[in-house]
Design a protein around this motif. Structure first.
Motif, short mmCIF file in Angstrom:
data_model
loop_
_atom_site.label_atom_id
_atom_site.label_comp_id
_atom_site.label_asym_id
_atom_site.label_seq_id
_atom_site.Cartn_x
_atom_site.Cartn_y
_atom_site.Cartn_z
N MET A 1 0.83 -1.19 0.00
CA MET A 1 0.00 0.00 0.00
C MET A 1 0.87 1.25 0.00
N LEU A 2 1.97 1.24 0.75
CA LEU A 2 2.85 2.41 0.77
C LEU A 2 3.49 2.68 -0.59
N ALA A 3 3.63 1.66 -1.40
CA ALA A 3 4.22 1.85 -2.72
C ALA A 3 3.34 2.73 -3.60
N THR A 4 2.04 2.71 -3.38
CA THR A 4 1.16 3.53 -4.20
C THR A 4 1.27 5.01 -3.83
N TYR A 5 1.81 5.30 -2.64
CA TYR A 5 2.08 6.69 -2.26
C TYR A 5 3.33 7.12 -3.01
N GLY A 6 3.19 8.03 -3.91
CA GLY A 6 4.33 8.47 -4.71
C GLY A 6 4.58 7.60 -5.92
N ASP A 7 3.65 6.67 -6.19
CA ASP A 7 3.75 5.81 -7.37
C ASP A 7 5.11 5.12 -7.47
N ARG A 8 5.46 4.37 -6.41
CA ARG A 8 6.74 3.67 -6.35
C ARG A 8 6.54 2.18 -6.54
N ARG A 9 7.63 1.52 -6.82
CA ARG A 9 7.62 0.06 -6.84
C ARG A 9 7.76 -0.41 -5.39
N PRO A 10 7.18 -1.55 -5.04
CA PRO A 10 7.27 -2.03 -3.65
C PRO A 10 8.71 -2.11 -3.14
N GLU A 11 9.64 -2.50 -3.97
CA GLU A 11 11.03 -2.61 -3.54
C GLU A 11 11.70 -1.25 -3.32
N ASP A 12 11.05 -0.18 -3.76
CA ASP A 12 11.59 1.16 -3.56
C ASP A 12 11.09 1.82 -2.28
N VAL A 13 10.22 1.14 -1.55
CA VAL A 13 9.70 1.69 -0.29
C VAL A 13 10.74 1.46 0.80
N ALA A 14 11.16 2.54 1.44
CA ALA A 14 12.15 2.45 2.52
C ALA A 14 11.51 1.86 3.77
N GLU A 15 12.33 1.30 4.66
CA GLU A 15 11.82 0.73 5.91
C GLU A 15 11.24 1.83 6.81
N GLY A 16 11.85 2.99 6.81
CA GLY A 16 11.37 4.09 7.64
C GLY A 16 10.13 4.75 7.04
N ILE A 17 9.17 5.08 7.89
CA ILE A 17 7.94 5.76 7.46
C ILE A 17 7.94 7.15 8.07
N ASP A 18 7.87 8.18 7.23
CA ASP A 18 7.81 9.54 7.79
C ASP A 18 6.37 9.88 8.16
N SER A 19 6.20 11.02 8.80
CA SER A 19 4.88 11.37 9.34
C SER A 19 3.83 11.55 8.24
N LEU A 20 4.22 12.08 7.10
CA LEU A 20 3.27 12.26 6.01
C LEU A 20 2.84 10.91 5.43
N GLU A 21 3.79 10.00 5.27
CA GLU A 21 3.44 8.65 4.80
C GLU A 21 2.53 7.94 5.79
N LEU A 22 2.80 8.11 7.07
CA LEU A 22 1.99 7.47 8.10
C LEU A 22 0.56 8.01 8.07
N ALA A 23 0.43 9.32 7.97
CA ALA A 23 -0.91 9.92 7.91
C ALA A 23 -1.65 9.42 6.67
N TRP A 24 -0.96 9.33 5.55
CA TRP A 24 -1.57 8.85 4.31
C TRP A 24 -1.99 7.38 4.45
N LEU A 25 -1.11 6.56 5.04
CA LEU A 25 -1.40 5.14 5.22
C LEU A 25 -2.64 4.95 6.10
#
Length: 67
Positions: A1-25
């Motif tokens: 699901m985080l990969a769809t934030y910013g239109d990334r590939r799943p393997e491009d999602v970093a382990e760390g989640i910033d506050s904006l990503e967390l709010a979006w998730l």
């Protein structure tokens, strides 16, 4: 699901989640399940990584809106 934030590939999602990503998730999950997630400050703090988010979310009973 985080990969769809910013239109990334799943393997491009970093382990760390910033506050904006967390709010979006959280918003995406609430929209998907049609219920508000009532997360404590501790749970939100634990969700600063993908692994932490998985652990916290796995412990929720989203379908009933309770824990």
């Amino acid at each position: 699901m985080l990969a769809t934030y910013g239109d990334r590939r799943p393997e491009d999602v970093a382990e760390g989640i910033d506050s904006l990503e967390l709010a979006w998730l959280i918003h995406q999950l609430e929209q998907h399940y049609g219920t508000a997630l009532d997360l404590s400050d501790d749970e939100l703090a634990r969700m600063s990584t993908v692994g932490g988010a998985v652990e916290v979310l796995a412990g929720l009973k989203v379908e009933t809106g309770s824990r």
